[in-house]
Each structure stands twice: as structure tokens, then as C-alpha cells.
Design an enzyme around this catalytic site. Structure first.
Site, PDB file in Angstrom:
ATOM      1  N   CYS A  33       0.720  -1.232   0.102  1.00 55.05           N
ATOM      2  CA  CYS A  33       0.025  -0.176   0.101  1.00 55.05           C
ATOM      3  C   CYS A  33       0.874   1.156  -0.140  1.00 55.05           C
ATOM      4  CB  CYS A  33      -1.050  -0.097   1.141  1.00 55.05           C
ATOM      5  SG  CYS A  33      -0.109   0.077   2.917  1.00 55.05           S
ATOM      6  N   CYS A 102      -2.222  -1.920   8.658  1.00 52.13           N
ATOM      7  CA  CYS A 102      -1.731  -0.826   9.327  1.00 52.13           C
ATOM      8  C   CYS A 102      -1.223  -0.692  10.542  1.00 52.13           C
ATOM      9  CB  CYS A 102      -2.513   0.486   9.201  1.00 52.13           C
ATOM     10  SG  CYS A 102      -2.930   0.944   7.309  1.00 52.13           S
TER      11      CYS A 102
END
Length: 136
Positions: A33, A102
Site C-alpha cells: 500500500c 496498518c
């Protein structure tokens, strides 16, 4: 999609910045990402007295970095080593499944900063070891 807590930490991130004379620095990135996180810790008497971060990434990446700094500030090195990605996500009242990585990045950046402080090479990473090298 995001909890109010995620949005608060994204829009008002805590402990953003750099510690020039940090005792430990950890940087991680996720090529999938494009998120990049760098964490800086200041340690005194085995306690994380200051922690700051710089994150290039999505809202969830900023929020997980921010909450991680709040969770571990004032904790001992051993207590900070026990922080998991699940705890990071729980503290934010959850993350969408596609953003769970994340929380891994934030916990990993912290562990790398701690390992840097402890003088542990990245290849020797053991984030949940009971033993902390003498002198720290």
C-alpha cells in the site's frame, strides 16, 4: 467505515515529529500500500519518556501510529514490547479488515525502534523475549 477514534487520531495525530537525539529509531514500510512509518523513542531508566513518529500513508496508518505513541509513552521497554497489532486496532475501536495491516506496521515500527535501542539486529528480532540485554 472508520470509527470516530480513528478519525480523531487521523485528523489530530498525537506525537508527530522527530526526536533528534532519539535512543532508538525504527522504520517499516509496506510495499503493498506504500505506507512508510518511522518511530523515534527516548528512554530513561527503562521507561519510554518520549515517542514521536513520521508516517507517510493512509488515514489508518496515521491513526495507528498516533495511538501507538499514546499507548506506550510512560511504559517500560518490556511493557512496550508486549504491544500487539490487535491491541492497536482495539484501542482505535477497530479497523476495517483491509486496513488491519496498518496496525501491524505501527507495532512493527515500535518494535524496530525498541530493538534499535537494545542493540538487536533486525534479523535477530524477537519482539516478545523475556530477556532484555544488560545495560538498558
Amino acid at each position: 467505515m472508520y470509527s470516530d477514534k480513528v478519525m480523531d487520531h487521523f485528523q489530530n495525530p498525537r506525537n508527530v515529529g522527530e526526536i533528534k537525539d532519539a535512543d532508538g529509531v525504527g522504520e517499516v514500510g509496506n510495499p503493498t500500500c506504500g505506507d512508510i512509518m518511522k518511530m523515534y523513542i527516548k528512554v530513561k531508566d527503562d521507561v519510554i519518556t518520549d515517542i514521536k513518529f513520521k508516517t507517510f500513508g493512509c488515514g489508518a496508518a496515521v491513526a495507528t501510529s498516533s495511538i501507538t505513541t499514546e499507548i506506550v509513552k510512560g511504559k517500560t521497554i518490556k511493557e512496550a514490547q508486549e504491544l500487539t497489532n490487535s491491541q492497536v486496532a482495539e484501542e482505535l475501536d477497530g479497523l476495517p479488515p483491509e486496513k488491519m495491516h496498518c496496525s501491524n506496521l505501527a507495532a512493527d515500527a515500535l518494535q524496530k525502534a525498541i530493538n534499535n535501542y537494545l542493540g538487536i539486529e533486525d534479523d535477530d528480532v524477537c519482539t516478545h523475549c523475556e530477556d532484555i540485554p544488560e545495560g538498558h
